[in-house]
Design an enzyme around this catalytic site. Structure first.
Site, PDB file in Angstrom:
ATOM      1  N   LYS A  92       0.853  -1.202   0.000  1.00  0.00           N
ATOM      2  CA  LYS A  92       0.000   0.000   0.000  1.00  0.00           C
ATOM      3  C   LYS A  92       0.885   1.246   0.000  1.00  0.00           C
ATOM      4  CE  LYS A  92      -3.002   2.651   3.191  1.00  0.00           C
ATOM      5  NZ  LYS A  92      -3.776   2.671   4.432  1.00  0.00           N
ATOM      6  N   ASP A  95      -2.658  10.294   3.412  1.00  0.00           N
ATOM      7  CA  ASP A  95      -4.011   9.836   3.718  1.00  0.00           C
ATOM      8  C   ASP A  95      -4.705  10.862   4.615  1.00  0.00           C
ATOM      9  OD1 ASP A  95      -6.338   8.513   4.250  1.00  0.00           O
ATOM     10  OD2 ASP A  95      -5.433   6.950   5.514  1.00  0.00           O
ATOM     11  N   LYS A  98      -9.853  12.965   8.367  1.00  0.00           N
ATOM     12  CA  LYS A  98      -9.270  12.650   9.674  1.00  0.00           C
ATOM     13  C   LYS A  98      -9.217  13.913  10.527  1.00  0.00           C
ATOM     14  CE  LYS A  98      -6.150   8.884   8.326  1.00  0.00           C
ATOM     15  NZ  LYS A  98      -6.768   7.834   9.140  1.00  0.00           N
ATOM     16  N   ASP A 116       1.843   6.795   5.130  1.00  0.00           N
ATOM     17  CA  ASP A 116       0.873   5.764   4.754  1.00  0.00           C
ATOM     18  C   ASP A 116       1.282   5.026   3.466  1.00  0.00           C
ATOM     19  OD1 ASP A 116      -1.375   4.374   5.545  1.00  0.00           O
ATOM     20  OD2 ASP A 116      -2.783   5.668   4.483  1.00  0.00           O
ATOM     21  N   ASP A 148     -12.007   6.874   4.454  1.00  0.00           N
ATOM     22  CA  ASP A 148     -10.727   6.728   5.149  1.00  0.00           C
ATOM     23  C   ASP A 148     -10.266   5.269   5.184  1.00  0.00           C
ATOM     24  OD1 ASP A 148      -8.491   7.536   6.483  1.00  0.00           O
ATOM     25  OD2 ASP A 148      -9.470   7.773   8.438  1.00  0.00           O
ATOM     26  N   GLU A 169      -9.298   3.493   2.854  1.00  0.00           N
ATOM     27  CA  GLU A 169      -8.924   3.541   1.434  1.00  0.00           C
ATOM     28  C   GLU A 169      -7.845   2.543   1.050  1.00  0.00           C
ATOM     29  OE1 GLU A 169      -7.490   5.274   3.707  1.00  0.00           O
ATOM     30  OE2 GLU A 169      -5.409   4.966   3.123  1.00  0.00           O
ATOM     31  N   ARG A 191      -7.460  -0.572   1.737  1.00  0.00           N
ATOM     32  CA  ARG A 191      -8.016  -1.841   1.257  1.00  0.00           C
ATOM     33  C   ARG A 191      -8.566  -1.683  -0.154  1.00  0.00           C
ATOM     34  NH1 ARG A 191     -12.001  -2.189   6.320  1.00  0.00           N
ATOM     35  NH2 ARG A 191     -10.311  -0.976   7.217  1.00  0.00           N
TER      36      ARG A 191
HETATM   37  N1  BES Z   1      -3.829   4.705   7.096  1.00  0.00           N
HETATM   38  C1  BES Z   1      -4.891   4.429   7.984  1.00  0.00           C
HETATM   39  C2  BES Z   1      -4.507   3.437   9.061  1.00  0.00           C
HETATM   40  C3  BES Z   1      -3.736   3.978  10.214  1.00  0.00           C
HETATM   41  C4  BES Z   1      -4.382   4.721  11.185  1.00  0.00           C
HETATM   42  C5  BES Z   1      -2.414   3.670  10.350  1.00  0.00           C
HETATM   43  C6  BES Z   1      -3.681   5.176  12.267  1.00  0.00           C
HETATM   44  C7  BES Z   1      -1.721   4.128  11.441  1.00  0.00           C
HETATM   45  C8  BES Z   1      -2.362   4.872  12.384  1.00  0.00           C
HETATM   46  C9  BES Z   1      -6.074   3.826   7.241  1.00  0.00           C
HETATM   47  O1  BES Z   1      -6.230   4.206   5.933  1.00  0.00           O
HETATM   48  C10 BES Z   1      -7.294   4.227   7.985  1.00  0.00           C
HETATM   49  O2  BES Z   1      -7.549   5.380   8.075  1.00  0.00           O
HETATM   50  N2  BES Z   1      -8.012   3.260   8.535  1.00  0.00           N
HETATM   51  C11 BES Z   1      -9.173   3.505   9.314  1.00  0.00           C
HETATM   52  C12 BES Z   1     -10.186   2.440   8.964  1.00  0.00           C
HETATM   53  C13 BES Z   1     -11.549   2.729   9.498  1.00  0.00           C
HETATM   54  C14 BES Z   1     -12.148   3.915   8.792  1.00  0.00           C
HETATM   55  C15 BES Z   1     -12.398   1.495   9.284  1.00  0.00           C
HETATM   56  C16 BES Z   1      -8.787   3.451  10.782  1.00  0.00           C
HETATM   57  O3  BES Z   1      -7.926   2.626  11.142  1.00  0.00           O
HETATM   58  O4  BES Z   1      -9.289   4.248  11.544  1.00  0.00           O
HETATM   59 ZN    ZN Z   2      -4.461   4.803   4.958  1.00  0.00          ZN
HETATM   60 ZN    ZN Z   3      -7.363   6.014   5.765  1.00  0.00          ZN
END
Ligand code: BES
Ligand code: ZN
Ligand code: ZN
Length: 482
Positions: A251, A256, A263, A274, A333, A335, A337
């Protein structure tokens, strides 16, 4: 950094600076009795050892030929190879403050894992990100010459892991670069340049081709950004092939913001990291030829910027992925996946035996395992076990999470085949894994959620922010096979 090897008598080597490890009781771990004698008075006086001073630095010691000797305190007891890795990194960081650039270290009597770890401590500890500093005169010195005493049959392992640490350090550089410099386009230029330099073929897929192929899921993430998406396809062909094909998917969201599911501003800056999964895959690719990897390896790095704008994906939009399955995007968010699933489908055309993906995928992974441990899950137990075994060896910690079938219904969508988020906030790392599993093709697959690696603090052989995690682990896995 140049490597040298010697088998001369350690006490009579006229070297600029020798590093000797000793436990807090003064037991010397990598030097003969002459060194124990040199250290003894300092142990007795309490200057070394239980006072927990880290080191004793001797200039022109009488009994031995080295001009300087650093006795480095490893603490109560060395518990495993990683303690050597940490100790040599810390010893080097201390020496570089003294602006020493040539170091001698003895690995006589250490086993291969310990020898490798001593070497890796220097290779990884010497890392600094200085590309964006303009005042070059104040930068830390680099280790120029590293001499190993008594490496014997482990010399080859040292040289191989210098290559692996080089790949890790390149991945770290990518982590450090901010998103106004590293974006999908500049990242793909890096992949092209590194392909030339390190012996793999890079093809860069642009948006027109993605559209033609039907990568609606990947494109839905980049459509809010003024920057176009890219997918890097990197292929390494071994000279003497084992017959196995590994595909690594990473990825690479160069920033992000969350998209319209924006966020909160606290912590958003960290989301320049990211692209860590992509960095891992690129780092791995740069080592394969030099390490003479016998397997065919394909690296796939989908890369986008996730931004909110008038053209961004709306929560509730439905897109069609490359697999033909439709996805309801209920949170923009989630994204990572969305870009991974099109790459996982695309991976099928290389007929891989094994596919591993790396992604800073879920904050929930940090909640579950904390900042030092990553999650692995998959559809093939031997591959997951191989990750766990390799990760123990390189001390890039992974823990297996279960892909619990009963949770699959949490991803049900009212209008499409699947929703990109779970209907519950619990078990977010597992439900993200289950989402990916739905798109993993007819191959053996493991998913590595490396989100915790984004939050590395400066310590021992880790630089702040972005560790290049997974590069050494995967190279070790490739060496041993599944
Ligand atoms: N890049 C983030 C994951 C992440 C969050 C990595 C915090 C490190 C620290 C990912 O794209 C994301 O935002 N995931 C969300 C998923 C949720 C919306 C289901 C998350 O983890 O909050
Ligand atoms: Zn992300
Ligand atoms: Zn995200």
């Amino acid at each position: 950094m140049k490597l040298h090897f010697t088998d001369e008598n350690l006490e009579s080597i006229k070297h600029r600076c020798l590093v000797v490890f000793a436990d807090r009781d003064g037991n010397v771990l990598n030097g003969g009795p002459a060194f124990a004698e040199l250290l003894a008075p300092f142990v007795e006086s309490g200057e070394f050892g239980r006072s927990f001073k880290d080191e004793i630095f001797l200039t022109e010691p009488k009994a031995v030929a080295a001009q300087r000797v650093l006795f480095f305190n490893v603490g109560k007891k060395i518990k495993g190879a990683d303690d050597y890795r940490k100790s040599s990194a810390r010893a080097w960081k201390s020496l570089r403050k003294k602006r020493i650039k040539d170091v001698l270290v003895s690995v006589a009597g250490l086993n291969e894992a310990e020898t490798r770890a001593v070497a890796e401590g220097f290779f990884l500890g010497d890392y600094n990100f200085t590309e964006l500093k303009t005042k070059k005169e104040n930068l830390p010195v680099k280790l120029e010459n590293l001499t190993f005493h008594g490496a014997g049959s482990h010399a080859d392992a040292i040289a191989r892991w210098q290559i692996a640490c080089g790949g890790t350090n390149r991945a770290r550089d990518l982590y450090q670069l901010p998103a106004n410099i590293l974006n999908p386009v500049t990242l793909s230029e890096k992949a092209l340049a590194w392909g030339e330099e390190f012996g793999f073929k890079t093809t860069v897929m642009e948006e027109d081709e993605m559209r033609e192929l039907g990568m609606g899921s990947l494109l839905s993430v980049s459509q809010g950004s003024v920057l176009p998406a890219r997918m890097m396809i990197m292929e390494y062909e071994p000279e003497n092939p084992s017959g196995k094909t590994f595909c690594f998917v990473g990825k690479a969201v160069t920033f992000d913001s969350g998209g319209l599911s924006l966020k909160p501003s606290a912590g958003m800056a960290e989301m320049k990291n990211d692209m860590g999964g992509g960095a891992t895959v690129l780092g791995i690719m740069t080592c394969l030829k030099a390490m003479n990897c016998p397997h065919r390896v394909v690296g796939l790095v989908p890369s986008v910027e996730n931004m909110p704008s008038g053209s961004a994906t709306r929560p509730s939009d439905v897109v069609t992925s490359l697999s033909g399955k439709t996805v309801e995007i209920n949170n923009t968010d989630a994204e990572g996946r969305l870009i991974l699933i099109d790459a996982l489908t695309y991976a099928e055309r290389f007929k891989p035996d094994y596919v591993m993906d790396f992604a800073t995928l879920t904050g929930a992974c940090l909640v579950a395992l904390g900042p030092k441990c990553m999650a692995v899950m998959g559809n093939h137990k031997p591959l997951v076990d191989a990750v766990l075994k390799a990760s123990e060896e390189t001390h890039e910690l992974f823990w297996e999470l279960p892909l619990i079938e009963e949770y699959e219904e949490l991803l049900d969508s009212d209008v499409a085949d699947i929703s990109n988020i779970s209907s519950t906030r619990w078990g977010g790392t597992i439900t993200a894994g289950l989402f990916l599993k739905e798109f993993a093709g007819d191959y053996q697959w493991a998913h590595c959620d490396i989100a915790p690696a984004m939050f590395e603090k400066e310590a021992d052989y880790h630089p702040v922010g972005g560790t290049g995690i997974g590069v050494r682990m995967t190279l070790s896995l490739l060496e041993k096979g599944v």
